[in-house]
Scaffold this motif. Structure first.
Motif, PDB file in Angstrom:
ATOM      1  N   LYS A 115       0.933  -1.178   0.075  1.00  0.00           N
ATOM      2  CA  LYS A 115      -0.064  -0.066  -0.055  1.00  0.00           C
ATOM      3  C   LYS A 115       0.993   1.330  -0.173  1.00  0.00           C
ATOM      4  O   LYS A 115       0.699   2.257  -0.712  1.00  0.00           O
ATOM      5  N   LEU A 116       1.960   1.480   0.613  1.00  0.00           N
ATOM      6  CA  LEU A 116       2.829   2.290   0.870  1.00  0.00           C
ATOM      7  C   LEU A 116       3.477   2.386  -0.434  1.00  0.00           C
ATOM      8  O   LEU A 116       3.606   3.879  -0.883  1.00  0.00           O
ATOM      9  N   ASP A 117       3.847   1.569  -1.106  1.00  0.00           N
ATOM     10  CA  ASP A 117       4.576   1.438  -2.590  1.00  0.00           C
ATOM     11  C   ASP A 117       3.462   2.052  -3.388  1.00  0.00           C
ATOM     12  O   ASP A 117       4.188   2.473  -4.517  1.00  0.00           O
ATOM     13  N   LYS A 118       2.368   1.794  -3.463  1.00  0.00           N
ATOM     14  CA  LYS A 118       1.365   2.208  -4.376  1.00  0.00           C
ATOM     15  C   LYS A 118       0.687   3.531  -4.060  1.00  0.00           C
ATOM     16  O   LYS A 118      -0.010   4.002  -4.999  1.00  0.00           O
ATOM     17  N   THR A 119       1.034   4.168  -3.055  1.00  0.00           N
ATOM     18  CA  THR A 119       0.722   5.633  -2.668  1.00  0.00           C
ATOM     19  C   THR A 119       1.368   6.537  -3.391  1.00  0.00           C
ATOM     20  O   THR A 119       2.732   6.604  -3.398  1.00  0.00           O
ATOM     21  N   VAL A 120       0.822   7.431  -4.133  1.00  0.00           N
ATOM     22  CA  VAL A 120       1.316   8.497  -4.942  1.00  0.00           C
ATOM     23  C   VAL A 120       0.619   9.764  -5.105  1.00  0.00           C
ATOM     24  O   VAL A 120      -0.470   9.809  -4.714  1.00  0.00           O
ATOM     25  N   LEU A 121       1.447  10.969  -5.371  1.00  0.00           N
ATOM     26  CA  LEU A 121       0.906  12.145  -5.401  1.00  0.00           C
ATOM     27  C   LEU A 121       0.975  12.335  -6.916  1.00  0.00           C
ATOM     28  O   LEU A 121       1.856  12.575  -7.380  1.00  0.00           O
ATOM     29  N   SER A 122      -0.343  12.343  -7.622  1.00  0.00           N
ATOM     30  CA  SER A 122      -0.193  12.312  -9.001  1.00  0.00           C
ATOM     31  C   SER A 122      -1.185  13.726  -9.027  1.00  0.00           C
ATOM     32  O   SER A 122      -1.981  14.211  -8.340  1.00  0.00           O
TER      33      SER A 122
ATOM     34  N   VAL B 163       3.097   4.536   6.999  1.00  0.00           N
ATOM     35  CA  VAL B 163       4.216   4.349   7.559  1.00  0.00           C
ATOM     36  C   VAL B 163       4.216   4.144   9.049  1.00  0.00           C
ATOM     37  O   VAL B 163       4.689   3.284   9.658  1.00  0.00           O
ATOM     38  N   LYS B 164       3.130   4.657   9.586  1.00  0.00           N
ATOM     39  CA  LYS B 164       2.916   4.401  11.125  1.00  0.00           C
ATOM     40  C   LYS B 164       2.595   2.972  11.344  1.00  0.00           C
ATOM     41  O   LYS B 164       2.867   2.244  12.458  1.00  0.00           O
ATOM     42  N   GLN B 165       1.630   2.418  10.482  1.00  0.00           N
ATOM     43  CA  GLN B 165       1.372   0.992  10.426  1.00  0.00           C
ATOM     44  C   GLN B 165       2.464  -0.025  10.323  1.00  0.00           C
ATOM     45  O   GLN B 165       2.537  -0.987  11.020  1.00  0.00           O
ATOM     46  N   LEU B 166       3.181   0.153   9.499  1.00  0.00           N
ATOM     47  CA  LEU B 166       4.531  -0.431   9.451  1.00  0.00           C
ATOM     48  C   LEU B 166       5.470  -0.403  10.749  1.00  0.00           C
ATOM     49  O   LEU B 166       5.928  -1.359  11.199  1.00  0.00           O
TER      50      LEU B 166
ATOM     51  N   ASP C  82       4.323   0.150  13.540  1.00  0.00           N
ATOM     52  CA  ASP C  82       3.665  -0.245  14.675  1.00  0.00           C
ATOM     53  C   ASP C  82       3.876  -1.984  14.617  1.00  0.00           C
ATOM     54  O   ASP C  82       3.846  -2.463  15.405  1.00  0.00           O
ATOM     55  N   LEU C  83       4.176  -2.621  13.436  1.00  0.00           N
ATOM     56  CA  LEU C  83       4.251  -3.841  13.120  1.00  0.00           C
ATOM     57  C   LEU C  83       5.902  -4.168  13.257  1.00  0.00           C
ATOM     58  O   LEU C  83       6.279  -5.278  13.091  1.00  0.00           O
ATOM     59  N   GLY C  84       6.752  -3.222  13.460  1.00  0.00           N
ATOM     60  CA  GLY C  84       8.107  -3.218  13.565  1.00  0.00           C
ATOM     61  C   GLY C  84       8.830  -3.308  12.175  1.00  0.00           C
ATOM     62  O   GLY C  84       9.901  -4.266  12.229  1.00  0.00           O
ATOM     63  N   GLU C  85       8.068  -3.134  11.009  1.00  0.00           N
ATOM     64  CA  GLU C  85       8.567  -3.136   9.470  1.00  0.00           C
ATOM     65  C   GLU C  85       8.921  -2.068   9.232  1.00  0.00           C
ATOM     66  O   GLU C  85       9.014  -1.975   7.833  1.00  0.00           O
ATOM     67  N   SER C  86       9.428  -0.919   9.826  1.00  0.00           N
ATOM     68  CA  SER C  86       9.457   0.393   9.143  1.00  0.00           C
ATOM     69  C   SER C  86      10.736   0.176   8.424  1.00  0.00           C
ATOM     70  O   SER C  86      11.680  -0.437   8.467  1.00  0.00           O
TER      71      SER C  86
ATOM     72  N   TYR D 198      -2.480  12.447  -0.346  1.00  0.00           N
ATOM     73  CA  TYR D 198      -1.213  11.656  -0.389  1.00  0.00           C
ATOM     74  C   TYR D 198      -0.686  11.650   0.940  1.00  0.00           C
ATOM     75  O   TYR D 198      -0.073  10.456   1.428  1.00  0.00           O
ATOM     76  N   ILE D 199      -0.222  12.810   1.487  1.00  0.00           N
ATOM     77  CA  ILE D 199       0.441  12.628   2.737  1.00  0.00           C
ATOM     78  C   ILE D 199      -0.275  11.884   3.797  1.00  0.00           C
ATOM     79  O   ILE D 199       0.405  11.382   4.502  1.00  0.00           O
ATOM     80  N   ASN D 200      -1.582  12.107   3.801  1.00  0.00           N
ATOM     81  CA  ASN D 200      -2.471  11.489   4.994  1.00  0.00           C
ATOM     82  C   ASN D 200      -2.099   9.925   4.865  1.00  0.00           C
ATOM     83  O   ASN D 200      -1.965   9.140   5.812  1.00  0.00           O
ATOM     84  N   ASN D 201      -2.220   9.367   3.619  1.00  0.00           N
ATOM     85  CA  ASN D 201      -2.426   8.009   3.421  1.00  0.00           C
ATOM     86  C   ASN D 201      -0.943   7.591   3.701  1.00  0.00           C
ATOM     87  O   ASN D 201      -0.774   6.423   4.486  1.00  0.00           O
ATOM     88  N   PHE D 202       0.190   8.286   3.258  1.00  0.00           N
ATOM     89  CA  PHE D 202       1.426   7.867   3.049  1.00  0.00           C
ATOM     90  C   PHE D 202       2.029   7.604   4.828  1.00  0.00           C
ATOM     91  O   PHE D 202       2.656   6.797   5.310  1.00  0.00           O
ATOM     92  N   GLN D 203       1.677   8.849   5.638  1.00  0.00           N
ATOM     93  CA  GLN D 203       1.657   8.671   7.135  1.00  0.00           C
ATOM     94  C   GLN D 203       1.000   7.655   7.782  1.00  0.00           C
ATOM     95  O   GLN D 203       1.581   6.861   8.612  1.00  0.00           O
ATOM     96  N   LEU D 204      -0.078   7.279   7.336  1.00  0.00           N
ATOM     97  CA  LEU D 204      -0.856   6.105   7.909  1.00  0.00           C
ATOM     98  C   LEU D 204      -0.237   4.724   7.668  1.00  0.00           C
ATOM     99  O   LEU D 204      -0.197   4.279   8.641  1.00  0.00           O
TER     100      LEU D 204
END
Length: 103
Positions: free
Chosen positions: A4-11, A27-30, A32-36, A19-25
């Motif tokens: 999802k992070l890889d597919k998030t774009v500002l076009s 990043v935070k989820q990753l 939280d999973l220890g996968e940042s 874009y920013i809100n989705n990107f931050q969401l």
């Protein structure tokens, strides 16, 4: 979440704030999973996934200035705010005359 992070774009099809809100969401989820990602990889992704030509110069200036993610986000939000203000000024400058029709 990485996909999802890889597919998030500002076009040209979406707004910078979306874009920013989705990107931050994502990043935070990753995080939280220890996968940042590393901070530099996160910044690189954030800027490289901006394809809207209106934001190209802003993204490039973030790279040149070696800004942190939050600073990059603030610059992109600022660019969006300026663009919105210009549109509002143009709209405010156009006076629509109403005509009355008598039957």
């Amino acid at each position: 979440r990485r996909d999802k992070l890889d597919k998030t774009v500002l076009s040209t099809n979406n707004m910078a704030s979306e874009y920013i809100n989705n990107f931050q969401l994502y990043v935070k989820q990753l995080d939280d999973l220890g996968e940042s990602y590393t901070p530099s990889k996160t910044i690189s992704m954030f800027l490289s996934q901006i394809s809207d030509p209106d934001y190209t110069a802003t993204a490039e200036s973030c790279i040149l200035d070696k800004l942190h993610l939050e600073d990059c986000i603030q610059r992109i939000r600022g660019k969006e705010r300026l663009a919105r203000e210009r549109v509002e000024k143009r709209r405010g400058g156009l006076q629509v005359q109403k005509t009355r029709h008598f039957d």
